[in-house]
Design a protein around this motif. Structure first.
Motif, PDB file in Angstrom:
ATOM      1  N   ASN A 264      -3.702  15.146  10.028  1.00 46.52           N
ATOM      2  CA  ASN A 264      -4.700  14.081   9.983  1.00 46.52           C
ATOM      3  C   ASN A 264      -6.083  14.709  10.104  1.00 46.52           C
ATOM      4  O   ASN A 264      -6.269  15.653  10.881  1.00 46.52           O
ATOM      5  CB  ASN A 264      -4.463  13.086  11.119  1.00 46.52           C
ATOM      6  CG  ASN A 264      -5.337  11.857  11.011  1.00 46.52           C
ATOM      7  OD1 ASN A 264      -5.882  11.568   9.939  1.00 46.52           O
ATOM      8  ND2 ASN A 264      -5.510  11.144  12.115  1.00 46.52           N
ATOM      9  N   SER A 265      -7.038  14.198   9.332  1.00 47.82           N
ATOM     10  CA  SER A 265      -8.370  14.796   9.370  1.00 47.82           C
ATOM     11  C   SER A 265      -9.411  13.758   8.988  1.00 47.82           C
ATOM     12  O   SER A 265      -9.230  13.027   8.010  1.00 47.82           O
ATOM     13  CB  SER A 265      -8.457  15.997   8.423  1.00 47.82           C
ATOM     14  OG  SER A 265      -8.148  15.620   7.096  1.00 47.82           O
ATOM     15  N   THR A 266     -10.486  13.678   9.761  1.00 44.23           N
ATOM     16  CA  THR A 266     -11.604  12.790   9.467  1.00 44.23           C
ATOM     17  C   THR A 266     -12.907  13.491   9.845  1.00 44.23           C
ATOM     18  O   THR A 266     -12.923  14.390  10.694  1.00 44.23           O
ATOM     19  CB  THR A 266     -11.516  11.463  10.246  1.00 44.23           C
ATOM     20  OG1 THR A 266     -11.542  11.743  11.654  1.00 44.23           O
ATOM     21  CG2 THR A 266     -10.257  10.712   9.900  1.00 44.23           C
ATOM     22  N   ASP A 309     -15.939   7.640   2.569  1.00 42.36           N
ATOM     23  CA  ASP A 309     -15.181   6.398   2.732  1.00 42.36           C
ATOM     24  C   ASP A 309     -16.109   5.212   2.920  1.00 42.36           C
ATOM     25  O   ASP A 309     -15.937   4.164   2.300  1.00 42.36           O
ATOM     26  CB  ASP A 309     -14.215   6.506   3.903  1.00 42.36           C
ATOM     27  CG  ASP A 309     -13.027   7.377   3.583  1.00 42.36           C
ATOM     28  OD1 ASP A 309     -13.242   8.450   2.998  1.00 42.36           O
ATOM     29  OD2 ASP A 309     -11.892   7.003   3.915  1.00 42.36           O
ATOM     30  N   ARG A 343     -18.572   8.300   7.068  1.00 44.67           N
ATOM     31  CA  ARG A 343     -17.225   8.704   7.475  1.00 44.67           C
ATOM     32  C   ARG A 343     -16.457   9.171   6.256  1.00 44.67           C
ATOM     33  O   ARG A 343     -16.595   8.597   5.169  1.00 44.67           O
ATOM     34  CB  ARG A 343     -16.507   7.537   8.147  1.00 44.67           C
ATOM     35  CG  ARG A 343     -15.140   7.884   8.734  1.00 44.67           C
ATOM     36  CD  ARG A 343     -14.626   6.719   9.562  1.00 44.67           C
ATOM     37  NE  ARG A 343     -14.473   5.536   8.722  1.00 44.67           N
ATOM     38  CZ  ARG A 343     -13.348   5.210   8.095  1.00 44.67           C
ATOM     39  NH1 ARG A 343     -12.270   5.987   8.205  1.00 44.67           N
ATOM     40  NH2 ARG A 343     -13.278   4.125   7.359  1.00 44.67           N
ATOM     41  N   THR A 345     -12.475  10.612   5.200  1.00 45.73           N
ATOM     42  CA  THR A 345     -11.092  10.902   5.566  1.00 45.73           C
ATOM     43  C   THR A 345     -10.390  11.563   4.383  1.00 45.73           C
ATOM     44  O   THR A 345     -10.860  11.504   3.246  1.00 45.73           O
ATOM     45  CB  THR A 345     -10.330   9.621   5.942  1.00 45.73           C
ATOM     46  OG1 THR A 345     -10.307   8.749   4.815  1.00 45.73           O
ATOM     47  CG2 THR A 345     -10.996   8.914   7.107  1.00 45.73           C
TER      48      THR A 345
END
Length: 505
Positions: A264-266, A309, A343, A345
Protein backbone atom coordinates in the motif's frame (compact mmCIF):
# COMPACT_ATOMS: atom_id res chain seq x y z
CA UNK A 1 -20.91 27.95 18.90
CA UNK A 2 -17.44 27.48 20.39
CA UNK A 3 -17.03 28.69 23.97
CA UNK A 4 -13.77 28.02 25.83
CA UNK A 5 -13.29 28.01 29.59
CA UNK A 6 -9.48 28.01 29.52
CA UNK A 7 -6.65 28.28 27.02
CA UNK A 8 -3.06 27.29 27.77
CA UNK A 9 0.31 26.40 26.24
CA UNK A 10 2.44 23.78 28.00
CA UNK A 11 6.13 23.07 27.40
CA UNK A 12 7.45 19.51 26.93
CA UNK A 13 8.55 19.56 30.60
CA UNK A 14 5.04 20.40 31.81
CA UNK A 15 5.63 24.10 32.53
CA UNK A 16 2.71 26.39 31.79
CA UNK A 17 4.08 28.97 29.34
CA UNK A 18 0.83 30.85 28.66
CA UNK A 19 -2.52 30.48 30.43
CA UNK A 20 -5.77 32.38 30.05
CA UNK A 21 -8.95 31.69 32.05
CA UNK A 22 -12.27 32.92 30.71
CA UNK A 23 -14.78 31.35 33.10
CA UNK A 24 -14.47 29.25 36.25
CA UNK A 25 -16.75 27.39 38.60
CA UNK A 26 -16.76 27.08 42.37
CA UNK A 27 -15.58 23.45 42.44
CA UNK A 28 -12.38 24.21 40.47
CA UNK A 29 -9.07 24.51 42.34
CA UNK A 30 -8.10 27.94 43.59
CA UNK A 31 -4.80 28.02 41.71
CA UNK A 32 -5.40 29.31 38.19
CA UNK A 33 -3.02 26.75 36.68
CA UNK A 34 -4.07 23.70 38.68
CA UNK A 35 -6.09 22.43 35.69
CA UNK A 36 -3.03 22.54 33.40
CA UNK A 37 -0.94 20.52 35.85
CA UNK A 38 -3.63 17.85 36.10
CA UNK A 39 -4.05 17.88 32.32
CA UNK A 40 -0.32 17.38 31.72
CA UNK A 41 -0.18 14.45 34.18
CA UNK A 42 -3.12 12.91 32.36
CA UNK A 43 -1.53 12.97 28.90
CA UNK A 44 1.95 12.16 30.23
CA UNK A 45 0.73 9.01 32.00
CA UNK A 46 -2.18 8.15 29.77
CA UNK A 47 -4.34 5.39 31.27
CA UNK A 48 -6.63 4.86 28.28
CA UNK A 49 -9.74 6.27 29.98
CA UNK A 50 -11.09 9.09 27.83
CA UNK A 51 -14.23 9.68 29.88
CA UNK A 52 -14.28 9.12 33.67
CA UNK A 53 -17.23 6.93 34.62
CA UNK A 54 -18.07 6.17 30.98
CA UNK A 55 -16.79 3.43 28.69
CA UNK A 56 -13.47 4.46 27.18
CA UNK A 57 -12.63 4.70 23.51
CA UNK A 58 -12.04 0.95 23.34
CA UNK A 59 -15.53 0.22 24.65
CA UNK A 60 -14.26 -1.08 28.02
CA UNK A 61 -15.57 0.22 31.31
CA UNK A 62 -13.10 1.22 34.08
CA UNK A 63 -12.77 -1.14 37.03
CA UNK A 64 -15.37 -0.57 39.72
CA UNK A 65 -17.63 1.55 37.48
CA UNK A 66 -20.79 0.23 35.92
CA UNK A 67 -21.46 0.84 32.29
CA UNK A 68 -23.55 3.90 31.48
CA UNK A 69 -22.59 5.89 34.57
CA UNK A 70 -22.46 9.66 34.25
CA UNK A 71 -19.57 11.95 35.11
CA UNK A 72 -19.16 13.88 38.32
CA UNK A 73 -21.18 16.89 37.15
CA UNK A 74 -24.08 14.88 35.85
CA UNK A 75 -22.91 15.04 32.25
CA UNK A 76 -22.76 18.34 30.49
CA UNK A 77 -22.96 16.95 26.97
CA UNK A 78 -19.31 17.80 26.35
CA UNK A 79 -17.18 17.32 23.29
CA UNK A 80 -15.31 14.20 24.41
CA UNK A 81 -18.53 12.24 24.66
CA UNK A 82 -19.00 12.87 20.94
CA UNK A 83 -15.37 12.69 19.80
CA UNK A 84 -13.49 10.20 21.96
CA UNK A 85 -15.97 7.94 23.74
CA UNK A 86 -18.46 7.32 21.02
CA UNK A 87 -18.60 3.54 21.58
CA UNK A 88 -20.30 2.89 24.91
CA UNK A 89 -19.91 -0.79 24.53
CA UNK A 90 -21.17 -1.82 27.96
CA UNK A 91 -18.58 -4.52 28.72
CA UNK A 92 -18.26 -6.03 32.14
CA UNK A 93 -16.78 -3.82 34.85
CA UNK A 94 -14.04 -6.26 35.80
CA UNK A 95 -11.98 -5.91 32.64
CA UNK A 96 -8.75 -3.90 32.75
CA UNK A 97 -8.38 -0.84 30.56
CA UNK A 98 -4.63 -0.50 30.94
CA UNK A 99 -2.96 0.18 27.63
CA UNK A 100 -0.07 2.29 26.44
CA UNK A 101 -0.10 4.97 23.79
CA UNK A 102 -0.56 8.65 23.25
CA UNK A 103 -3.53 10.49 24.65
CA UNK A 104 -6.27 11.33 22.12
CA UNK A 105 -6.76 14.99 21.21
CA UNK A 106 -10.11 15.04 23.04
CA UNK A 107 -11.02 13.61 26.44
CA UNK A 108 -12.91 14.48 29.64
CA UNK A 109 -11.14 15.17 32.96
CA UNK A 110 -12.60 14.47 36.43
CA UNK A 111 -13.57 18.16 36.72
CA UNK A 112 -16.25 17.51 34.08
CA UNK A 113 -14.63 19.63 31.36
CA UNK A 114 -13.67 18.46 27.91
CA UNK A 115 -9.98 19.02 27.19
CA UNK A 116 -8.83 19.40 23.59
CA UNK A 117 -5.20 19.81 22.53
CA UNK A 118 -2.79 19.76 19.59
CA UNK A 119 1.00 19.47 19.56
CA UNK A 120 3.17 21.87 17.58
CA UNK A 121 6.99 21.80 17.70
CA UNK A 122 6.91 19.97 21.03
CA UNK A 123 4.55 22.52 22.60
CA UNK A 124 1.03 21.59 23.69
CA UNK A 125 -1.72 24.03 22.71
CA UNK A 126 -4.77 23.12 24.76
CA UNK A 127 -8.12 24.37 25.99
CA UNK A 128 -11.07 23.22 28.08
CA UNK A 129 -14.80 23.73 27.69
CA UNK A 130 -18.02 22.66 29.37
CA UNK A 131 -20.13 23.12 26.24
CA UNK A 132 -21.12 20.62 23.57
CA UNK A 133 -18.74 21.93 20.90
CA UNK A 134 -17.40 20.32 17.74
CA UNK A 135 -13.97 18.79 18.55
CA UNK A 136 -12.79 19.18 14.95
CA UNK A 137 -13.63 22.88 14.98
CA UNK A 138 -11.75 23.44 18.24
CA UNK A 139 -8.72 21.53 16.91
CA UNK A 140 -8.79 23.82 13.85
CA UNK A 141 -9.00 26.86 16.16
CA UNK A 142 -5.97 25.71 18.18
CA UNK A 143 -4.04 25.08 14.98
CA UNK A 144 -4.94 28.60 13.79
CA UNK A 145 -3.71 30.11 17.06
CA UNK A 146 -0.41 28.22 16.76
CA UNK A 147 -0.02 29.45 13.17
CA UNK A 148 -0.69 33.08 14.14
CA UNK A 149 1.83 32.86 16.98
CA UNK A 150 4.42 31.48 14.57
CA UNK A 151 3.71 34.21 12.01
CA UNK A 152 4.17 37.01 14.54
CA UNK A 153 7.15 35.49 16.41
CA UNK A 154 8.91 34.17 13.32
CA UNK A 155 9.43 30.77 14.88
CA UNK A 156 7.40 28.60 17.23
CA UNK A 157 9.47 27.64 20.26
CA UNK A 158 9.29 27.92 24.03
CA UNK A 159 11.98 30.60 24.05
CA UNK A 160 10.16 32.67 21.40
CA UNK A 161 6.89 32.47 23.34
CA UNK A 162 8.51 33.45 26.65
CA UNK A 163 10.26 36.46 25.12
CA UNK A 164 7.13 37.61 23.28
CA UNK A 165 4.48 36.81 25.89
CA UNK A 166 3.20 40.43 25.96
CA UNK A 167 2.64 40.35 22.19
CA UNK A 168 1.04 36.90 22.36
CA UNK A 169 -1.35 37.87 25.15
CA UNK A 170 -2.31 40.89 23.04
CA UNK A 171 -2.99 38.59 20.07
CA UNK A 172 -4.91 36.19 22.32
CA UNK A 173 -7.17 38.99 23.55
CA UNK A 174 -8.07 39.80 19.94
CA UNK A 175 -8.55 36.18 18.85
CA UNK A 176 -10.62 35.03 21.87
CA UNK A 177 -13.10 37.41 23.48
CA UNK A 178 -14.35 35.91 26.76
CA UNK A 179 -13.73 32.47 25.26
CA UNK A 180 -15.52 33.19 21.97
CA UNK A 181 -13.35 33.01 18.80
CA UNK A 182 -13.14 36.32 16.93
CA UNK A 183 -10.37 37.24 14.45
CA UNK A 184 -7.91 34.48 13.50
CA UNK A 185 -6.44 35.94 10.32
CA UNK A 186 -2.79 37.01 10.46
CA UNK A 187 -3.47 39.87 8.05
CA UNK A 188 -6.55 41.22 9.87
CA UNK A 189 -4.83 41.14 13.26
CA UNK A 190 -2.13 43.58 12.14
CA UNK A 191 -4.33 46.62 12.75
CA UNK A 192 -5.01 45.57 16.36
CA UNK A 193 -1.43 44.77 17.42
CA UNK A 194 0.88 47.46 18.79
CA UNK A 195 3.68 45.46 20.41
CA UNK A 196 6.72 44.43 18.38
CA UNK A 197 8.10 40.87 18.38
CA UNK A 198 11.56 40.06 19.71
CA UNK A 199 13.46 37.91 17.22
CA UNK A 200 14.94 34.94 19.05
CA UNK A 201 17.19 33.66 16.27
CA UNK A 202 18.53 36.51 14.12
CA UNK A 203 18.76 35.95 10.38
CA UNK A 204 22.36 35.13 9.54
CA UNK A 205 23.87 36.51 6.33
CA UNK A 206 25.26 33.43 4.63
CA UNK A 207 25.80 35.05 1.25
CA UNK A 208 29.59 34.97 1.67
CA UNK A 209 29.68 31.47 3.11
CA UNK A 210 27.67 29.49 0.56
CA UNK A 211 26.23 29.89 -2.89
CA UNK A 212 24.49 33.30 -2.92
CA UNK A 213 21.55 31.71 -4.74
CA UNK A 214 20.88 29.56 -1.68
CA UNK A 215 18.92 31.14 1.16
CA UNK A 216 19.77 30.54 4.78
CA UNK A 217 17.52 28.04 6.51
CA UNK A 218 16.68 30.69 9.10
CA UNK A 219 15.68 33.30 6.48
CA UNK A 220 12.08 32.08 6.52
CA UNK A 221 11.82 32.53 10.31
CA UNK A 222 11.07 36.25 10.20
CA UNK A 223 8.01 37.88 11.81
CA UNK A 224 5.33 39.34 9.57
CA UNK A 225 5.61 42.75 11.30
CA UNK A 226 8.52 45.02 12.27
CA UNK A 227 10.55 43.47 15.06
CA UNK A 228 13.35 44.18 17.51
CA UNK A 229 16.42 42.06 18.12
CA UNK A 230 17.49 40.57 21.43
CA UNK A 231 19.33 43.79 22.39
CA UNK A 232 16.17 45.86 21.93
CA UNK A 233 17.16 47.58 18.66
CA UNK A 234 14.49 47.92 16.00
CA UNK A 235 15.14 46.17 12.71
CA UNK A 236 15.29 48.38 9.62
CA UNK A 237 12.32 47.33 7.52
CA UNK A 238 13.46 49.45 4.56
CA UNK A 239 16.46 47.19 3.99
CA UNK A 240 14.44 43.98 4.03
CA UNK A 241 14.30 42.08 0.75
CA UNK A 242 11.12 41.32 -1.14
CA UNK A 243 11.16 37.56 -0.70
CA UNK A 244 8.77 34.67 -1.02
CA UNK A 245 9.50 31.14 0.19
CA UNK A 246 7.84 28.12 -1.43
CA UNK A 247 7.97 24.59 -0.02
CA UNK A 248 6.71 21.50 -1.86
CA UNK A 249 6.26 19.02 0.99
CA UNK A 250 5.41 15.35 0.46
CA UNK A 251 4.74 12.82 3.20
CA UNK A 252 4.89 9.15 2.25
CA UNK A 253 2.74 6.34 3.65
CA UNK A 254 4.14 3.02 2.44
CA UNK A 255 3.62 -0.56 3.61
CA UNK A 256 6.07 -3.28 2.44
CA UNK A 257 5.69 -7.04 2.64
CA UNK A 258 8.49 -9.18 4.08
CA UNK A 259 9.91 -9.75 0.59
CA UNK A 260 10.17 -6.05 -0.26
CA UNK A 261 7.01 -5.64 -2.37
CA UNK A 262 4.81 -2.59 -1.86
CA UNK A 263 1.39 -3.50 -0.44
CA UNK A 264 0.00 0.00 0.00
CA UNK A 265 1.34 3.44 -0.85
CA UNK A 266 0.01 7.00 -0.73
CA UNK A 267 1.49 10.51 -0.93
CA UNK A 268 0.04 13.43 1.02
CA UNK A 269 1.54 16.61 -0.40
CA UNK A 270 1.12 20.36 -0.22
CA UNK A 271 2.59 23.56 -1.63
CA UNK A 272 3.26 25.92 1.25
CA UNK A 273 4.27 29.59 1.03
CA UNK A 274 5.44 32.41 3.24
CA UNK A 275 5.48 35.86 1.65
CA UNK A 276 7.48 38.96 2.54
CA UNK A 277 6.53 40.89 -0.61
CA UNK A 278 5.86 44.61 -0.25
CA UNK A 279 2.57 45.80 -1.67
CA UNK A 280 1.05 42.32 -1.71
CA UNK A 281 1.17 41.91 -5.54
CA UNK A 282 -0.78 39.25 -7.41
CA UNK A 283 1.28 36.15 -8.25
CA UNK A 284 1.09 33.56 -11.00
CA UNK A 285 2.25 30.02 -10.23
CA UNK A 286 2.52 27.41 -13.01
CA UNK A 287 2.57 23.64 -12.44
CA UNK A 288 3.29 20.73 -14.79
CA UNK A 289 1.54 21.16 -18.13
CA UNK A 290 0.70 17.44 -18.22
CA UNK A 291 -0.85 17.46 -14.72
CA UNK A 292 -4.01 15.32 -14.48
CA UNK A 293 -6.43 15.51 -11.56
CA UNK A 294 -8.65 12.47 -11.05
CA UNK A 295 -7.73 8.80 -11.23
CA UNK A 296 -10.56 8.18 -13.75
CA UNK A 297 -8.75 10.44 -16.25
CA UNK A 298 -5.42 8.62 -15.99
CA UNK A 299 -6.16 6.31 -18.92
CA UNK A 300 -6.21 9.29 -21.30
CA UNK A 301 -3.13 10.92 -19.78
CA UNK A 302 0.14 10.85 -21.75
CA UNK A 303 3.02 8.63 -20.63
CA UNK A 304 4.92 10.12 -17.69
CA UNK A 305 2.15 12.56 -16.73
CA UNK A 306 1.63 13.47 -13.08
CA UNK A 307 -1.72 11.98 -12.02
CA UNK A 308 -3.18 13.19 -8.70
CA UNK A 309 -6.18 11.56 -7.05
CA UNK A 310 -7.58 14.80 -5.69
CA UNK A 311 -6.53 18.37 -4.98
CA UNK A 312 -7.90 21.36 -3.03
CA UNK A 313 -6.85 25.00 -3.08
CA UNK A 314 -6.59 27.96 -0.72
CA UNK A 315 -9.60 30.26 -0.76
CA UNK A 316 -7.59 33.09 -2.32
CA UNK A 317 -6.58 31.10 -5.43
CA UNK A 318 -8.12 32.04 -8.78
CA UNK A 319 -8.63 28.89 -10.91
CA UNK A 320 -9.70 30.49 -14.20
CA UNK A 321 -6.54 29.32 -16.00
CA UNK A 322 -5.95 26.07 -14.13
CA UNK A 323 -8.01 23.79 -16.34
CA UNK A 324 -6.15 24.50 -19.59
CA UNK A 325 -2.85 26.14 -18.54
CA UNK A 326 -2.31 24.64 -15.02
CA UNK A 327 -1.68 28.18 -13.74
CA UNK A 328 -2.82 29.60 -10.41
CA UNK A 329 -3.36 33.30 -9.65
CA UNK A 330 -3.54 34.62 -6.09
CA UNK A 331 -2.55 37.39 -3.73
CA UNK A 332 -0.53 35.78 -0.93
CA UNK A 333 -1.94 36.56 2.54
CA UNK A 334 0.41 37.53 5.34
CA UNK A 335 2.21 34.74 7.10
CA UNK A 336 2.50 31.08 6.24
CA UNK A 337 -0.29 29.50 4.20
CA UNK A 338 -0.95 26.41 2.10
CA UNK A 339 -1.65 27.15 -1.57
CA UNK A 340 -2.91 23.65 -2.31
CA UNK A 341 -3.09 20.13 -0.87
CA UNK A 342 -2.96 17.02 -3.02
CA UNK A 343 -3.09 13.25 -2.63
CA UNK A 344 -1.71 10.49 -4.80
CA UNK A 345 -2.30 6.75 -4.42
CA UNK A 346 -1.15 3.78 -6.41
CA UNK A 347 2.14 2.94 -8.04
CA UNK A 348 5.09 5.28 -7.63
CA UNK A 349 8.77 4.67 -7.17
CA UNK A 350 9.56 4.55 -3.47
CA UNK A 351 12.85 6.25 -2.47
CA UNK A 352 13.83 3.36 -0.16
CA UNK A 353 13.07 -0.34 -0.17
CA UNK A 354 13.48 -2.63 2.83
CA UNK A 355 14.35 -6.34 2.59
CA UNK A 356 14.29 -8.20 5.93
CA UNK A 357 15.32 -11.80 6.58
CA UNK A 358 15.04 -13.98 9.72
CA UNK A 359 17.01 -17.17 10.37
CA UNK A 360 17.00 -19.46 13.40
CA UNK A 361 20.61 -20.55 13.92
CA UNK A 362 19.94 -22.28 17.26
CA UNK A 363 16.89 -23.01 19.45
CA UNK A 364 17.49 -19.81 21.42
CA UNK A 365 19.31 -17.74 18.79
CA UNK A 366 17.91 -15.72 15.90
CA UNK A 367 19.80 -13.78 13.24
CA UNK A 368 17.99 -10.91 11.57
CA UNK A 369 19.33 -9.06 8.54
CA UNK A 370 17.81 -5.85 7.22
CA UNK A 371 18.89 -4.49 3.83
CA UNK A 372 17.93 -0.92 2.90
CA UNK A 373 18.25 0.04 -0.74
CA UNK A 374 18.17 3.73 -1.72
CA UNK A 375 16.53 3.78 -5.15
CA UNK A 376 16.67 7.53 -5.74
CA UNK A 377 19.33 9.15 -8.00
CA UNK A 378 22.91 9.45 -6.81
CA UNK A 379 22.74 13.23 -6.51
CA UNK A 380 20.12 12.95 -3.72
CA UNK A 381 20.41 11.57 -0.21
CA UNK A 382 18.30 10.71 2.81
CA UNK A 383 18.99 12.80 5.90
CA UNK A 384 18.51 11.75 9.53
CA UNK A 385 17.47 8.23 8.59
CA UNK A 386 16.30 5.99 11.47
CA UNK A 387 15.02 2.42 11.49
CA UNK A 388 13.38 0.76 14.49
CA UNK A 389 13.23 -3.02 14.84
CA UNK A 390 11.13 -4.30 17.80
CA UNK A 391 12.32 -7.57 19.34
CA UNK A 392 10.47 -10.21 21.41
CA UNK A 393 9.84 -9.73 25.11
CA UNK A 394 11.97 -12.77 25.91
CA UNK A 395 15.10 -11.22 24.39
CA UNK A 396 18.09 -11.69 26.68
CA UNK A 397 20.70 -9.89 24.57
CA UNK A 398 21.27 -8.56 21.07
CA UNK A 399 24.36 -7.48 19.12
CA UNK A 400 24.43 -5.42 15.92
CA UNK A 401 26.84 -5.15 13.01
CA UNK A 402 26.69 -2.87 9.96
CA UNK A 403 27.82 -3.10 6.35
CA UNK A 404 27.78 0.43 4.89
CA UNK A 405 28.46 1.80 1.42
CA UNK A 406 30.84 4.67 0.66
CA UNK A 407 29.33 8.09 1.30
CA UNK A 408 27.22 7.01 4.26
CA UNK A 409 27.89 9.10 7.37
CA UNK A 410 26.87 8.76 11.00
CA UNK A 411 25.81 5.09 10.75
CA UNK A 412 25.18 3.55 14.17
CA UNK A 413 23.06 0.69 15.51
CA UNK A 414 22.38 -0.34 19.09
CA UNK A 415 19.94 -2.45 21.08
CA UNK A 416 17.86 -0.79 23.80
CA UNK A 417 17.04 -3.35 26.47
CA UNK A 418 14.51 -1.03 28.09
CA UNK A 419 12.45 -0.55 24.90
CA UNK A 420 13.35 -3.99 23.52
CA UNK A 421 14.14 -2.69 20.08
CA UNK A 422 17.12 -2.04 17.81
CA UNK A 423 17.64 1.54 16.67
CA UNK A 424 19.63 2.06 13.46
CA UNK A 425 20.53 5.66 12.59
CA UNK A 426 22.28 7.27 9.63
CA UNK A 427 22.90 10.99 9.27
CA UNK A 428 23.29 10.72 5.49
CA UNK A 429 22.25 7.87 3.20
CA UNK A 430 23.28 8.51 -0.45
CA UNK A 431 21.09 7.49 -3.35
CA UNK A 432 21.75 4.34 -5.38
CA UNK A 433 23.44 2.58 -2.44
CA UNK A 434 22.70 -0.34 -0.15
CA UNK A 435 23.14 -0.61 3.61
CA UNK A 436 22.84 -3.78 5.67
CA UNK A 437 22.34 -4.37 9.39
CA UNK A 438 22.73 -7.79 11.00
CA UNK A 439 21.33 -8.45 14.45
CA UNK A 440 22.11 -11.54 16.52
CA UNK A 441 19.38 -12.09 19.11
CA UNK A 442 19.69 -14.39 22.12
CA UNK A 443 16.39 -15.49 23.73
CA UNK A 444 15.53 -16.71 27.21
CA UNK A 445 13.53 -19.61 25.79
CA UNK A 446 13.36 -21.61 22.57
CA UNK A 447 11.93 -19.72 19.62
CA UNK A 448 8.33 -20.49 18.69
CA UNK A 449 5.96 -19.14 16.05
CA UNK A 450 4.35 -16.80 18.59
CA UNK A 451 7.77 -15.39 19.52
CA UNK A 452 8.62 -14.83 15.87
CA UNK A 453 5.42 -12.84 15.45
CA UNK A 454 6.69 -10.41 18.11
CA UNK A 455 9.56 -9.36 15.83
CA UNK A 456 8.85 -6.18 13.91
CA UNK A 457 7.37 -4.47 12.06
CA UNK A 458 10.26 -2.26 10.94
CA UNK A 459 9.55 1.45 11.01
CA UNK A 460 11.62 3.92 8.99
CA UNK A 461 11.87 7.71 9.29
CA UNK A 462 13.77 9.98 6.91
CA UNK A 463 13.84 13.29 5.08
CA UNK A 464 15.06 13.84 1.53
CA UNK A 465 15.86 17.46 0.62
CA UNK A 466 15.32 18.80 -2.93
CA UNK A 467 13.50 15.66 -4.05
CA UNK A 468 9.85 14.72 -4.54
CA UNK A 469 8.35 11.41 -5.51
CA UNK A 470 5.24 12.59 -7.37
CA UNK A 471 7.27 14.67 -9.89
CA UNK A 472 4.98 17.66 -9.30
CA UNK A 473 7.04 20.69 -10.30
CA UNK A 474 6.72 24.46 -10.11
CA UNK A 475 7.52 25.72 -13.61
CA UNK A 476 7.60 29.38 -12.66
CA UNK A 477 6.45 31.87 -10.02
CA UNK A 478 5.94 35.41 -11.33
CA UNK A 479 4.30 38.69 -10.45
CA UNK A 480 1.16 39.09 -12.54
CA UNK A 481 1.36 42.87 -12.90
CA UNK A 482 4.13 44.69 -14.73
CA UNK A 483 5.98 46.50 -11.92
CA UNK A 484 9.23 48.13 -13.15
CA UNK A 485 12.10 47.92 -10.68
CA UNK A 486 10.30 45.35 -8.51
CA UNK A 487 12.62 42.33 -8.31
CA UNK A 488 11.52 39.82 -5.68
CA UNK A 489 13.64 36.90 -4.54
CA UNK A 490 12.00 33.49 -4.96
CA UNK A 491 13.15 30.50 -2.91
CA UNK A 492 11.74 27.09 -3.88
CA UNK A 493 12.46 23.97 -1.85
CA UNK A 494 11.37 20.35 -2.31
CA UNK A 495 11.19 18.11 0.76
CA UNK A 496 10.09 14.47 1.01
CA UNK A 497 9.42 13.00 4.45
CA UNK A 498 8.24 9.71 5.82
CA UNK A 499 4.86 9.70 7.50
CA UNK A 500 4.34 5.94 7.92
CA UNK A 501 7.07 3.84 6.28
CA UNK A 502 6.56 0.28 7.53
CA UNK A 503 7.89 -3.14 6.53
CA UNK A 504 6.32 -6.35 7.78
CA UNK A 505 8.40 -9.32 8.86
Amino acid sequence: MIVLNNFFIISPRGDTVIAKSYRTSDDVGAHERSHTEAFFRKIKFWDGIATPGIADSTGLTPTGVTSGGGDADGGSGSAAADGAAGSNGGSGGGESTERKGDAPPVFIMPDGLSYIHVKRNGLIFGCSTNRNVSPCTVVELLSKIAKVFKDYCGTLSEEAIRKNFILLYELLDEMLDYGYPQVTSTENLKSFVYNEPIVVTPVVNTGQLVNPKTASASAVHKPVINSVNSSGKKTNSTNQKNEIFVDILERLNVLFSNNGYVLNSTIDGCIQMKSYLAGNPELRLALNEDLVVGREKSSAAPYGAVVLDDINFHESVNLNEFEYAKTLQFRPPDGEFVVLNYRLTGDFKTPFRIFPAIEETAPKTIEISVLVRAEMPENHFGANVTLELPLPKCTAAASCSLVTSPGTTGAHAEYSAQDRKVLWTMKKLPGNTEQTMRVKVTLNQPCTSSIRREIGPIGMNFEIPMYNVSNLQIKYLRIAENMPGYTPYRWVRYVTQSSSYICRL
